[in-house]
Design an enzyme around this catalytic site. Structure first.
Site, short mmCIF file in Angstrom:
data_model
loop_
_atom_site.label_atom_id
_atom_site.label_comp_id
_atom_site.label_asym_id
_atom_site.label_seq_id
_atom_site.Cartn_x
_atom_site.Cartn_y
_atom_site.Cartn_z
CG ASP A 224 -0.34 0.03 2.52
OD1 ASP A 224 0.90 -0.06 2.60
OD2 ASP A 224 -1.08 0.14 3.53
CG ASP B 225 0.26 -4.06 2.04
OD1 ASP B 225 0.04 -4.79 3.03
OD2 ASP B 225 1.07 -3.11 2.06
CE LYS C 110 3.22 -5.58 3.69
NZ LYS C 110 2.63 -4.56 4.60
CD GLU D 81 0.64 -1.33 8.11
OE1 GLU D 81 0.24 -0.60 9.05
OE2 GLU D 81 1.18 -0.88 7.08
CD GLU E 184 8.17 0.02 7.49
OE1 GLU E 184 7.26 -0.74 7.09
OE2 GLU E 184 8.34 1.18 7.06
O1 KIV Z 1 3.56 -1.12 1.61
C1 KIV Z 1 4.74 -1.48 1.58
O2 KIV Z 1 5.48 -1.24 0.62
C2 KIV Z 1 5.26 -2.21 2.73
C3 KIV Z 1 6.71 -2.52 2.75
C4 KIV Z 1 7.47 -1.31 3.15
C5 KIV Z 1 7.02 -3.66 3.62
O3 KIV Z 1 4.53 -2.51 3.61
#
Ligand code: KIV
Length: 292
Positions: free
Chosen positions: A71, A110, A140, A142, A209
């Site tokens: 994202d 994401d 993915k 968070e 991160e």
């Molecule tokens: O959105 C993204 O690019 C990320 C990476 C920095 C891991 O979450």
């Protein structure tokens, strides 16, 4: 000449030929099983973000085994200041493009802010959209302990989940910026708890991160799933960078943890200036660019 994307790469450094995450697979995409095997072998691997088919195809042919449709598209592709405004529809569209542009890489989509925090069933609904409409191989999201229930539900439903802990950019307003996480005993213990919670919930990998290198190395040692570091030092199993940072396309300052492997912004700017100058001078198009 580059190896064909469907041929095993020859003699990759530090690994037995034919057994690398990318090079050992000849006719299918990288899967989460391959990633688990890489951790067993102690093979380190690279992940890059991608937001469009053409750029993704370059990284796929270059042998990047995992591509994240992050994202970070919000800041790096769509012109927002943060990742917060990014929507599910945008992530589905960008992820589908990356899937179409690749043949080998595992594509991870994401889940944007607001697409999974409400409930596990909201997470399930939106993760299924990324799998069904975009064709990603994993998603993915968070959060550590706070996202564990959703990770568990997705994993039980057969959706591979990459977790993301430490500095979670969707919480930029709560953090008041992008501060390093896990400094001090209490914060370090919290990070370790988050890492164990997402592993226990069934995540196949976890992004760390902006955490101190020593802590990231400790987390990596204590987990059976691979850690993917960004601003987390050299001790993680894998490394991820935002492609526009890595290739020098980003305008202005980049974070301390970024290494710029090219200066694409200058290359593209020079090309655009030369094109405009030639048009102005009447030297483009030349006879070889002209139909008779
Ligand atoms: O959105 C993204 O690019 C990320 C990476 C920095 C891991 O979450």
């Amino acid at each position: 000449m580059n190896a064909s994307p469907l041929q095993p790469a020859q003699g990759q450094p530090g690994t037995k030929e034919g057994q690398t995450l990318y090079g050992g697979i000849t006719n299918r995409r990288v899967t989460v099983r391959d990633i688990a095997a890489a951790k067993q072998r102690g093979e380190k691997w690279a992940m890059l973000t991608a937001y469009d088919a053409l750029t993704a195809s370059v990284f796929d042919e270059a042998g990047i085994p995992v591509l994240l449709v992050g994202d970070s598209a919000g800041n790096c592709h769509l012109g927002y200041e943060t990742t917060v405004p990014v929507t599910m529809d945008q992530m589905v569209m960008l992820s589908a493009a990356v899937v179409r542009g690749t043949r080998r890489a595992l594509v991870v989509g994401d889940m944007p802010f607001g697409s999974y925090q409400e409930s596990s069933s909201q997470a399930m609904h939106n993760a299924a959209r990324l799998m069904k409409e975009a064709g990603v191989g994993a998603v993915k999201l968070e959060g550590g302990e706070r996202s564990a229930r959703s990770i568990e539900l997705l994993a039980e439903a057969g959706i591979p989940v990459m977790a993301h802990i430490g500095l979670t950019p969707q919480s930029v307003h709560a953090f008041g910026g992008y501060p390093v996480q896990g400094r001090g005993d209490e914060a370090a213990h919290r990070l370790l708890r988050d890492a164990k919670a997402v592993q226990q919930a069934g995540a196949f990998a976890v992004v760390l991160e902006a955490v101190p290198a020593e802590l990231a190395a400790q987390v990596t040692e204590q987990l059976a799933i691979p850690t993917v570091g960004i601003g987390a030092g050299a001790g993680t199993d894998a490394q991820v960078l935002v492609w526009t940072d890595m290739a020098g396309m980003t305008a202005g300052r980049v974070p301390k943890f970024v290494k710029q492997y090219a200066n694409l912004r200058a290359v593209l700017g020079d090309a655009a200036r030369e094109f405009a100058a030639e048009v102005g001078a009447g030297t483009f198009p030349a006879p070889e660019h002209t139909f008779k």
